[in-house]
Design a protein around this motif. Structure first.
Motif, PDB file in Angstrom:
ATOM      1  N   ARG A  90     -11.420  10.651   0.255  1.00  0.00           N
ATOM      2  CA  ARG A  90     -11.412  12.019   0.803  1.00  0.00           C
ATOM      3  C   ARG A  90     -12.345  12.943   0.030  1.00  0.00           C
ATOM      4  NH1 ARG A  90      -6.380   9.746   1.047  1.00  0.00           N
ATOM      5  NH2 ARG A  90      -5.167   9.950   2.979  1.00  0.00           N
ATOM      6  N   ASN A  91     -12.389  12.809  -1.299  1.00  0.00           N
ATOM      7  CA  ASN A  91     -13.257  13.660  -2.106  1.00  0.00           C
ATOM      8  C   ASN A  91     -14.726  13.420  -1.794  1.00  0.00           C
ATOM      9  OD1 ASN A  91     -12.564  15.687  -4.077  1.00  0.00           O
ATOM     10  ND2 ASN A  91     -11.140  14.176  -4.935  1.00  0.00           N
ATOM     11  N   GLU A  92     -15.082  12.172  -1.642  1.00  0.00           N
ATOM     12  CA  GLU A  92     -16.474  11.837  -1.315  1.00  0.00           C
ATOM     13  C   GLU A  92     -16.843  12.412   0.047  1.00  0.00           C
ATOM     14  OE1 GLU A  92     -19.398   7.901  -1.253  1.00  0.00           O
ATOM     15  OE2 GLU A  92     -17.233   7.665  -1.001  1.00  0.00           O
ATOM     16  N   TYR A  93     -15.926  12.321   0.977  1.00  0.00           N
ATOM     17  CA  TYR A  93     -16.193  12.861   2.311  1.00  0.00           C
ATOM     18  C   TYR A  93     -16.349  14.378   2.265  1.00  0.00           C
ATOM     19  CZ  TYR A  93     -15.716  13.917   7.266  1.00  0.00           C
ATOM     20  OH  TYR A  93     -15.936  14.405   8.545  1.00  0.00           O
ATOM     21  N   LEU A  94     -15.499  15.050   1.505  1.00  0.00           N
ATOM     22  CA  LEU A  94     -15.620  16.505   1.364  1.00  0.00           C
ATOM     23  C   LEU A  94     -16.988  16.871   0.802  1.00  0.00           C
ATOM     24  CD1 LEU A  94     -13.898  19.335   1.263  1.00  0.00           C
ATOM     25  CD2 LEU A  94     -14.028  18.899  -1.192  1.00  0.00           C
ATOM     26  N   SER A  95     -17.371  16.217  -0.278  1.00  0.00           N
ATOM     27  CA  SER A  95     -18.629  16.533  -0.945  1.00  0.00           C
ATOM     28  C   SER A  95     -19.827  16.290  -0.035  1.00  0.00           C
ATOM     29  CB  SER A  95     -18.765  15.690  -2.217  1.00  0.00           C
ATOM     30  OG  SER A  95     -20.021  15.899  -2.823  1.00  0.00           O
ATOM     31  N   ASP A  96     -19.827  15.162   0.663  1.00  0.00           N
ATOM     32  CA  ASP A  96     -20.974  14.790   1.493  1.00  0.00           C
ATOM     33  C   ASP A  96     -21.024  15.542   2.814  1.00  0.00           C
ATOM     34  OD1 ASP A  96     -21.750  12.961  -0.407  1.00  0.00           O
ATOM     35  OD2 ASP A  96     -21.180  11.177   0.740  1.00  0.00           O
ATOM     36  N   CYS A  97     -19.865  15.760   3.421  1.00  0.00           N
ATOM     37  CA  CYS A  97     -19.857  16.108   4.844  1.00  0.00           C
ATOM     38  C   CYS A  97     -19.157  17.397   5.235  1.00  0.00           C
ATOM     39  CB  CYS A  97     -19.228  14.963   5.647  1.00  0.00           C
ATOM     40  SG  CYS A  97     -20.067  13.382   5.454  1.00  0.00           S
ATOM     41  N   ASP A 129     -28.150  14.515   9.183  1.00  0.00           N
ATOM     42  CA  ASP A 129     -28.071  13.602   8.042  1.00  0.00           C
ATOM     43  C   ASP A 129     -29.110  13.955   6.988  1.00  0.00           C
ATOM     44  OD1 ASP A 129     -27.193  11.642   6.383  1.00  0.00           O
ATOM     45  OD2 ASP A 129     -27.911   9.963   7.587  1.00  0.00           O
ATOM     46  N   ARG A 130     -29.022  15.166   6.469  1.00  0.00           N
ATOM     47  CA  ARG A 130     -30.029  15.692   5.561  1.00  0.00           C
ATOM     48  C   ARG A 130     -30.169  14.861   4.283  1.00  0.00           C
ATOM     49  NH1 ARG A 130     -31.506  20.894   6.344  1.00  0.00           N
ATOM     50  NH2 ARG A 130     -33.062  20.354   4.783  1.00  0.00           N
ATOM     51  N   GLU A 131     -29.099  14.167   3.873  1.00  0.00           N
ATOM     52  CA  GLU A 131     -29.155  13.415   2.626  1.00  0.00           C
ATOM     53  C   GLU A 131     -29.363  11.914   2.847  1.00  0.00           C
ATOM     54  OE1 GLU A 131     -26.600  15.632  -0.637  1.00  0.00           O
ATOM     55  OE2 GLU A 131     -25.354  15.118   1.086  1.00  0.00           O
ATOM     56  N   GLY A 132     -29.548  11.505   4.101  1.00  0.00           N
ATOM     57  CA  GLY A 132     -29.737  10.095   4.371  1.00  0.00           C
ATOM     58  C   GLY A 132     -28.508   9.252   4.081  1.00  0.00           C
ATOM     59  N   LEU A 133     -27.348   9.763   4.446  1.00  0.00           N
ATOM     60  CA  LEU A 133     -26.097   9.047   4.193  1.00  0.00           C
ATOM     61  C   LEU A 133     -26.012   7.755   4.996  1.00  0.00           C
ATOM     62  CD1 LEU A 133     -23.723  12.148   4.353  1.00  0.00           C
ATOM     63  CD2 LEU A 133     -24.568  11.016   2.291  1.00  0.00           C
ATOM     64  N   GLY A 134     -26.611   7.768   6.183  1.00  0.00           N
ATOM     65  CA  GLY A 134     -26.592   6.588   7.034  1.00  0.00           C
ATOM     66  C   GLY A 134     -25.260   6.401   7.736  1.00  0.00           C
ATOM     67  N   THR A 135     -25.207   5.410   8.598  1.00  0.00           N
ATOM     68  CA  THR A 135     -23.963   5.072   9.283  1.00  0.00           C
ATOM     69  C   THR A 135     -23.085   4.270   8.334  1.00  0.00           C
ATOM     70  OG1 THR A 135     -24.983   5.128  11.467  1.00  0.00           O
ATOM     71  CG2 THR A 135     -22.973   3.828  11.238  1.00  0.00           C
ATOM     72  N   ARG A 136     -21.871   4.774   8.103  1.00  0.00           N
ATOM     73  CA  ARG A 136     -21.003   4.184   7.089  1.00  0.00           C
ATOM     74  C   ARG A 136     -19.566   4.602   7.341  1.00  0.00           C
ATOM     75  NH1 ARG A 136     -21.267   7.345   1.465  1.00  0.00           N
ATOM     76  NH2 ARG A 136     -19.212   6.357   1.462  1.00  0.00           N
ATOM     77  N   VAL A 137     -18.649   4.064   6.571  1.00  0.00           N
ATOM     78  CA  VAL A 137     -17.240   4.415   6.654  1.00  0.00           C
ATOM     79  C   VAL A 137     -16.818   5.090   5.347  1.00  0.00           C
ATOM     80  CG1 VAL A 137     -14.881   3.523   6.829  1.00  0.00           C
ATOM     81  CG2 VAL A 137     -16.686   2.580   8.283  1.00  0.00           C
ATOM     82  N   TYR A 138     -16.123   6.223   5.460  1.00  0.00           N
ATOM     83  CA  TYR A 138     -15.557   6.909   4.297  1.00  0.00           C
ATOM     84  C   TYR A 138     -14.074   6.584   4.191  1.00  0.00           C
ATOM     85  CZ  TYR A 138     -19.653   9.908   3.561  1.00  0.00           C
ATOM     86  OH  TYR A 138     -20.908  10.376   3.284  1.00  0.00           O
ATOM     87  N   GLU A 139     -13.647   6.201   2.976  1.00  0.00           N
ATOM     88  CA  GLU A 139     -12.233   5.989   2.701  1.00  0.00           C
ATOM     89  C   GLU A 139     -11.776   6.785   1.484  1.00  0.00           C
ATOM     90  OE1 GLU A 139     -12.011   1.697   2.501  1.00  0.00           O
ATOM     91  OE2 GLU A 139     -11.454   1.607   4.633  1.00  0.00           O
TER      92      GLU A 139
END
Length: 434
Positions: free
Chosen positions: A139-146, A127-137
């Motif tokens: 797809r673009n945000e998930y691609l960029s972050d993860c 978790d290099r960016e400190g995203l934390g425990t969360r839910v992604y809904e």
């Protein structure tokens, strides 16, 4: 929620000792937690099979599946997705590299968070960016972050009823199990498949101690082909994703920035190992800015160094670290290494080799019966404060623990005393020979 059924699947090849290590440490605990274990083995001998057979006498939810040696790991992963030779219907399939370990404490953190509403569950111990425990809904945000972290085999659990149901596997295998995509073929599958789902929901679980790499695990099998894999396969994987994905640039950058080309020190080591040179630089110089934050002039400088110059540069850096740390000790009442695990012990050995004086170790809270480590005292943060000692603190930790520990030290009013150098950290963890 009802208890979910999980198949934990390990593809392996000629690593019987790593399989034995995993089984000895965790097989019984996984069975107690309703997790079945599948070993997908393509070794040319029966050593791994024998170790599994021995364990099966006690663990009945452990299965061995022989895969022909000619089938590579990427095809094995696709077979796992297809639940090849599995015994029961599962809710989640969890493929994991044979050198990645999830201890029982991590399993107990993960299991209560599983739900069939999630298409995937993403476990991010760094978790290099400190995203934390969360839910992604999105797809673009998930691609960029993860996307960069989905390259870790073991980071994802897949919902069998959504991600792995009614998939045209031949389409994916024909397209991605080939040159130019092979090393990240599973990542291509993830992000294409997510677009086929009517809805999208991924649970991202963050936790610093959720997984670790086995001490028996050496470098990645494609280390010798490092730059081809990063500059060709990774770029192809991300850039050829459908136009729906608009955050491709960030997805490209983060694999290098957070994992493969993080620091100049990592590049120096690749020059020492002979896998980075002027030919590699010329071949990929137009690609590097997409993949890392190391300035192009630094990339060029290191590429054209002779082996002797690289070693001299390494010695200069070690000398600078030595000077900085000795100055820290003189400024305060001495130096304490923060941590008591394997990395902290490597720091201690590095200090001893470099004649850097230190006074012991410090941890968040003093542990019972922990008086000495490597012959040095172990203190708790509160103990240091009560003694009114003003030590410099060198963080002897992996990157994922840093923010957590800095918060502890900040709350204790000790943040100004902290020393950390990312390149030194990488050198001690990856390259320093104790």
């Amino acid at each position: 929620m009802p208890e979910v059924k999980i198949a934990f699947c390990i593809p392996t090849y000629k690593h019987p000792h790593m399989i034995a290590e995993f089984l000895d440490l965790y097989a019984a605990g996984y069975a107690e937690r309703n997790i079945d274990i599948y070993i997908y083995d393509s070794s040319p001998d029966d050593e791994t099979k024998q170790k599994v057979n021995d364990c099966q006498k006690e663990i009945h939810s452990l299965y061995y599946i022989r895969i022909p040696e000619k089938i590579n790991v990427y095809k094995k992963i696709f077979l796992i997705f297809q639940q090849y030779q599995m015994k029961d219907q599962y809710d989640f399939i969890w493929p994991c590299g044979d050198g990645i370990h999830y201890p029982l404490e991590a399993i107990d953190t993960i299991l209560p968070q599983l739900s069939l509403q999630y298409d995937m569950v993403h476990i991010n111990a760094t978790d290099r960016e400190g995203l934390g425990t969360r839910v992604y809904e999105d797809r673009n945000e998930y691609l960029s972050d993860c996307a960069w972290h989905t390259t870790l085999l073991g980071a994802l659990l897949f919902n069998c009823s959504t991600m792995l149901k009614d998939v045209c596997w031949k389409k994916y295998e024909d397209r991605f199990l080939k040159e130019g995509y092979l090393e990240f073929s599973q990542v291509s599958f993830y992000f294409y498949r997510l677009l086929e789902l009517p809805q999208f929901c991924v649970k991202h679980i963050s936790g610093a101690s959720l997984c670790y790499r086995s001490k028996l695990k050496k470098r990645t099998v494609w280390y010798e082909r490092f730059f081809k894999v990063l500059c060709v396969d990774w770029v192809n994987t991300i850039e050829t994703l459908p136009d729906y994905y608009t955050n491709k640039d960030m997805a490209l950058l983060k694999l290098g920035k957070y994992s493969l080309l993080e620091t100049e020190e990592s590049l120096l080591q690749k020059r020492i190992d002979g896998i980075y040179d002027d030919n590699i630089f010329r071949q990929y110089k137009n690609v590097f800015p997409k993949l890392c934050d190391i300035p192009i002039d630094v990339l060029k400088k290191i590429a054209y160094m002779t082996p002797e110059q690289v070693l001299l540069e390494r010695e200069k850096r070690v000398g600078k670290w030595q000077t900085d740390l000795n100055s820290l000790g003189k400024k305060y009442d001495g130096i304490l290494i923060y941590g008591a695990g394997p990395i902290a012990r490597r720091y201690a050995r590095f200090f001893e080799v470099q004649n850097i004086s230190f006074s012991g170790f410090v941890i968040s809270a003093a542990k019972e019966n922990t008086d000495l480590l490597m012959g040095y005292p172990v203190y708790g943060v509160k103990e240091i404060i009560s003694q009114q000692k003003n030590y410099g603190i060198c963080l002897g930790l992996s990157m994922e623990y840093h923010q957590q520990v800095k918060k502890v030290l900040e709350e204790a009013g000790m943040i100004e005393q902290v020393f950390f150098d990312r390149e030194l950290n990488e050198y001690i963890i990856s390259e320093f020979v104790p």
